[in-house]
Design an enzyme around this catalytic site. Structure first.
Site, PDB file in Angstrom:
ATOM      1  N   HIS A   1       0.842  -1.211   0.000  1.00 61.41           N
ATOM      2  CA  HIS A   1       0.000   0.000   0.000  1.00 61.41           C
ATOM      3  C   HIS A   1       0.869   1.250   0.000  1.00 61.41           C
ATOM      4  O   HIS A   1       2.092   1.161   0.047  1.00 61.41           O
ATOM      5  CB  HIS A   1      -0.976  -0.003   1.185  1.00 61.41           C
ATOM      6  CG  HIS A   1      -0.342   0.044   2.527  1.00 61.41           C
ATOM      7  ND1 HIS A   1       0.372  -1.018   3.056  1.00 61.41           N
ATOM      8  CD2 HIS A   1      -0.280   1.028   3.476  1.00 61.41           C
ATOM      9  CE1 HIS A   1       0.815  -0.692   4.253  1.00 61.41           C
ATOM     10  NE2 HIS A   1       0.443   0.547   4.536  1.00 61.41           N
TER      11      HIS A   1
ATOM     12  N   HIS B   1       1.446   3.854   2.099  1.00 59.71           N
ATOM     13  CA  HIS B   1       2.066   4.518   3.255  1.00 59.71           C
ATOM     14  C   HIS B   1       3.590   4.496   3.106  1.00 59.71           C
ATOM     15  O   HIS B   1       4.162   3.496   2.665  1.00 59.71           O
ATOM     16  CB  HIS B   1       1.645   3.838   4.560  1.00 59.71           C
ATOM     17  CG  HIS B   1       0.299   4.281   5.039  1.00 59.71           C
ATOM     18  ND1 HIS B   1      -0.478   3.528   5.892  1.00 59.71           N
ATOM     19  CD2 HIS B   1      -0.420   5.411   4.783  1.00 59.71           C
ATOM     20  CE1 HIS B   1      -1.612   4.183   6.135  1.00 59.71           C
ATOM     21  NE2 HIS B   1      -1.591   5.321   5.474  1.00 59.71           N
TER      22      HIS B   1
ATOM     23  N   ASP C   1       6.011   4.153   5.138  1.00 65.43           N
ATOM     24  CA  ASP C   1       6.801   3.112   5.826  1.00 65.43           C
ATOM     25  C   ASP C   1       6.742   1.787   5.062  1.00 65.43           C
ATOM     26  O   ASP C   1       7.358   0.802   5.467  1.00 65.43           O
ATOM     27  CB  ASP C   1       6.370   2.937   7.297  1.00 65.43           C
ATOM     28  CG  ASP C   1       4.904   2.566   7.449  1.00 65.43           C
ATOM     29  OD1 ASP C   1       4.096   2.929   6.569  1.00 65.43           O
ATOM     30  OD2 ASP C   1       4.545   1.925   8.460  1.00 65.43           O
ATOM     31  N   HIS C   2       6.033   1.794   3.926  1.00 64.02           N
ATOM     32  CA  HIS C   2       5.971   0.589   3.069  1.00 64.02           C
ATOM     33  C   HIS C   2       6.463   0.853   1.644  1.00 64.02           C
ATOM     34  O   HIS C   2       6.794  -0.081   0.929  1.00 64.02           O
ATOM     35  CB  HIS C   2       4.546   0.042   3.018  1.00 64.02           C
ATOM     36  CG  HIS C   2       4.107  -0.532   4.322  1.00 64.02           C
ATOM     37  ND1 HIS C   2       4.130  -1.885   4.595  1.00 64.02           N
ATOM     38  CD2 HIS C   2       3.679   0.067   5.462  1.00 64.02           C
ATOM     39  CE1 HIS C   2       3.719  -2.085   5.843  1.00 64.02           C
ATOM     40  NE2 HIS C   2       3.440  -0.917   6.389  1.00 64.02           N
TER      41      HIS C   2
ATOM     42  N   HIS D   1      -7.596  -1.322   5.634  1.00 63.45           N
ATOM     43  CA  HIS D   1      -6.500  -0.441   6.046  1.00 63.45           C
ATOM     44  C   HIS D   1      -6.556   0.943   5.388  1.00 63.45           C
ATOM     45  O   HIS D   1      -6.896   1.912   6.025  1.00 63.45           O
ATOM     46  CB  HIS D   1      -5.149  -1.105   5.802  1.00 63.45           C
ATOM     47  CG  HIS D   1      -3.997  -0.331   6.361  1.00 63.45           C
ATOM     48  ND1 HIS D   1      -3.881  -0.072   7.715  1.00 63.45           N
ATOM     49  CD2 HIS D   1      -2.942   0.278   5.756  1.00 63.45           C
ATOM     50  CE1 HIS D   1      -2.780   0.651   7.907  1.00 63.45           C
ATOM     51  NE2 HIS D   1      -2.205   0.875   6.753  1.00 63.45           N
TER      52      HIS D   1
ATOM     53  N   ASP E   1      -0.172  -4.094   5.726  1.00 64.58           N
ATOM     54  CA  ASP E   1      -1.021  -3.652   6.846  1.00 64.58           C
ATOM     55  C   ASP E   1      -2.466  -3.958   6.488  1.00 64.58           C
ATOM     56  O   ASP E   1      -2.867  -3.772   5.335  1.00 64.58           O
ATOM     57  CB  ASP E   1      -0.858  -2.139   7.078  1.00 64.58           C
ATOM     58  CG  ASP E   1       0.516  -1.796   7.637  1.00 64.58           C
ATOM     59  OD1 ASP E   1       1.235  -2.726   8.044  1.00 64.58           O
ATOM     60  OD2 ASP E   1       0.869  -0.604   7.651  1.00 64.58           O
TER      61      ASP E   1
ATOM     62  N   GLU F   1       1.650  -8.389   9.771  1.00 64.90           N
ATOM     63  CA  GLU F   1       2.008  -7.234  10.597  1.00 64.90           C
ATOM     64  C   GLU F   1       1.534  -7.503  12.025  1.00 64.90           C
ATOM     65  O   GLU F   1       0.613  -8.295  12.246  1.00 64.90           O
ATOM     66  CB  GLU F   1       1.349  -5.966  10.036  1.00 64.90           C
ATOM     67  CG  GLU F   1      -0.177  -5.958  10.120  1.00 64.90           C
ATOM     68  CD  GLU F   1      -0.731  -4.669  10.708  1.00 64.90           C
ATOM     69  OE1 GLU F   1      -0.138  -4.147  11.669  1.00 64.90           O
ATOM     70  OE2 GLU F   1      -1.763  -4.198  10.227  1.00 64.90           O
TER      71      GLU F   1
ATOM     72  N   HIS G   1       6.786  -5.954  11.654  1.00 60.56           N
ATOM     73  CA  HIS G   1       6.127  -4.642  11.782  1.00 60.56           C
ATOM     74  C   HIS G   1       5.485  -4.470  13.156  1.00 60.56           C
ATOM     75  O   HIS G   1       4.304  -4.171  13.278  1.00 60.56           O
ATOM     76  CB  HIS G   1       5.074  -4.533  10.663  1.00 60.56           C
ATOM     77  CG  HIS G   1       4.686  -3.126  10.307  1.00 60.56           C
ATOM     78  ND1 HIS G   1       3.805  -2.394  11.054  1.00 60.56           N
ATOM     79  CD2 HIS G   1       5.047  -2.329   9.290  1.00 60.56           C
ATOM     80  CE1 HIS G   1       3.637  -1.212  10.492  1.00 60.56           C
ATOM     81  NE2 HIS G   1       4.387  -1.140   9.420  1.00 60.56           N
TER      82      HIS G   1
END
Length: 578
Positions: free
Chosen positions: A52, A54, A56-57, A141, A162, A187, A398
């Site tokens: 996805h 975000h 942090d991904h 999410h 996530d 996660e 995670h």
């Protein structure tokens, strides 16, 4: 941040390529030297999958593909492909243009990176190459988030990214087939949390915002541009309408319009209620929520501001926080998880004096509230997903070590499967027991039955004799005759020979004739021939006689037979007991 390398069936797949929000140096990017010390990553990776948008991904994606070097396919869903470059460019502007950092990707690198993206549709099986296939499932999410099922031969992995197992005001719940993967990588952000009822949380949130507004305070809600932001906007919009409130609500400029555009474009990714009412009323067109201008932060009187980013580590949310932190009437509501090292994490842990850039300190007098509107699965949700997918092994990522350890124990106890929780840079090796399905030809089964063997029983494995053919990635067990016919091959016969010595003073011809006569009288149901070339044949077994060079009275019998005629050999043994 997330960046996982999976090696399965000889294929190497990178799952997510995130950036750590708590660091401002090279540590924010994954350490790609674990894959290769020098040279491009293309030679070592078969594909990259992004779950996805975000950061942090996906935040390190342009760094990985353009600065380290990767030219292979990058898979992500259509909404992720649309939104990812906007968030990457937004973060680049903050990092490079405002903070003046170097060793960071450029706008052109983001564009070049996105050219390598192959979009995924939900439930569509994509063949990466002859052996590797991937399939995406809905993860809730945020808009476009997906879980991925990766399969090579009979081995498989599910990576969740996530996900959220409970539907919210704008998205549905995550769902996956009972695919029984060898390993489920999940996660574990909320590994020990079992969240209370969503209704109670929403009521609490509205009460706190309302109380702060009533006493003339300002409320800052740090959010990421898409996801929780829309969730809370829908909530406040409905509340303001119902209560007829007049205090202004603002949202960081630019991003709302873009967010709105993508929610309209990808309406099929939202929940059922929004899809149903979309024609009459678009839930993402807000009457009470207006675009924010930075000068509004100094306006007198109450207001509510949604500002990005969500962990107070940079950008507009941090600027507003600095301005409002000194007034106890004001409030900051942190609606989600904050990574260690961020301002958000520090104030949630009760820090009241913050060291800012340039060694200045900031006194925090405003009220700090934490209300989890997180779109991550809680402990109950993670257990629910395990029940859905029925994996053979579990791997937690995670999350925080202590909480993961607790969940690991729960999973092993309840599901009796091994659960792993590797640290950064650690490798876990999982042994698989692949079961290979093989089709059996009907003729071969009939032949086995005719030989008087037991009836087929799935609980009692038995040996089958035949030839294994591999055609178009499937295996088939057939008779050797059928195999030769299907493959267009000629039969090669393998023969075995042995020597038997016996004492006989007669000539070689007489000895052979006596053997022929004896076998004829003993083995009445078998075909026995005395051939002109001086050999005797019993079915497929050939017998030849010659005298020993040292002693003419010692005769050497040469026996020759082909490997499949074991029963003929048995009959010959019976015939020779004279």
């Amino acid at each position: 941040r997330s960046c996982i390398l999976v090696s399965i069936g000889g294929k190497n797949i990178m799952l997510d390529c995130g950036m750590h929000m708590g660091y401002n140096d090279d540590r924010r990017f994954p350490d790609f030297s674990y894959i290769t010390q020098n040279g491009r990553l293309t030679d070592f990776l078969d594909c990259v999958i992004i779950s996805h948008f975000h950061l942090d991904h996906c935040g390190a994606l342009p760094f990985m593909s353009e600065m380290v070097g990767y030219d292979g396919p990058i898979y992500m869903t259509h909404p992720t492909k649309a939104i990812c470059p906007i968030l990457l460019e937004d973060f680049r502007k903050i990092t490079v243009d405002k903070k003046g950092e170097t060793n960071f990707f450029t706008s052109q690198m983001i564009k070049d990176c996105m050219k390598k993206v192959v979009p995924l549709n939900l439930h569509q099986t994509v063949q990466v190459d002859d052996e590797l296939e991937i399939k995406a499932y809905y993860a809730g999410h945020v808009l476009g988030a997906a879980m991925v099922h990766i399969k090579v031969g009979s081995e498989s992995v599910v990576y969740t990214g996530d996900y959220n197992m409970t539907p919210d005001r704008h998205l549905g719940a995550a769902w996956i087939d009972k695919c029984r993967p060898d390993i489920l990588i999940s996660e574990s952000t909320y590994a020990t949390t079992i969240r209370d009822s969503k209704r109670c949380r929403e009521r609490d949130f509205l009460k706190k915002v309302h109380e702060s507004i009533e006493r003339g305070g300002k409320v800052l809600i740090p959010v990421f541009a898409l996801g929780r932001a829309q969730e809370l906007c829908i909530l406040l919009e409905t509340f303001w309408e119902r209560m007829n409130l007049k205090a202004p609500i603002y949202f960081s400029t630019g991003l709302t319009e873009k967010a709105n555009h993508y929610y309209k474009l990808f309406i099929t990714w939202t929940n059922q209620k929004i899809r149903k009412t979309f024609v009459q009323r678009n839930m993402f067109e807000f009457k009470h929520i207006k675009a924010f201008d930075r000068s509004y932060a100094d306006n007198p009187g109450p207001m509510v501001v949604f500002a990005t980013p969500g962990m107070l580590h940079a950008g507009q949310s941090l600027q507003i926080f600095k301005k409002w932190a000194g007034n106890e009437k004001n409030m900051v509501i942190m609606p989600g998880y904050c990574v260690q090292g961020t301002i958000g994490h520090k104030i949630l842990n009760g820090q009241r004096k913050l060291e800012m850039e340039g060694r200045s300190t900031l006194d925090v007098k405003l009220q700090v509230e934490y209300m989890s509107f997180s779109a991550h699965a809680d402990a109950k949700g993670i257990m629910q997903l395990i029940r859905m997918a029925e994996p053979r092994n579990m791997l937690l990522v995670h999350g925080e070590a202590v909480k993961m350890e607790f969940l690991k124990g729960k999973i092993e106890q309840e599901f009796s499967i091994d659960c792993y929780m590797p640290a950064n840079g650690e490798t876990v090796t999982v042994t698989t027991n692949p079961s290979v399905p093989v089709d059996i030809s009907l003729n071969l089964l009939k032949r086995e039955m005719a030989l008087g063997g037991p009836l087929p029983d799935p609980k009692k494995p038995r040996t089958m004799h035949g030839t294994l053919i591999m055609k178009e990635n499937s295996l088939k067990l057939v008779s050797s005759e059928q195999a030769l016919k299907e493959l267009g091959l000629n039969e090669h016969q393998l023969r075995f020979t042995c020597r038997v010595q016996l004492q006989d003073p007669h000539s070689d011809t007489d000895t052979l004739h006596r053997i022929y006569t004896h076998l004829k009288s003993v083995l009445k149901g078998y075909t026995i021939q005395h051939l002109p070339d001086g050999t005797v044949m019993v079915e497929s077994i050939v017998i030849k006689v010659s005298s020993s060079t040292e002693d003419p009275n010692t005769k050497v019998l040469l026996l020759s037979w082909s490997y499949q005629f074991g029963s003929d050999l048995y009959c010959l043994k019976r015939g020779f007991f004279f």
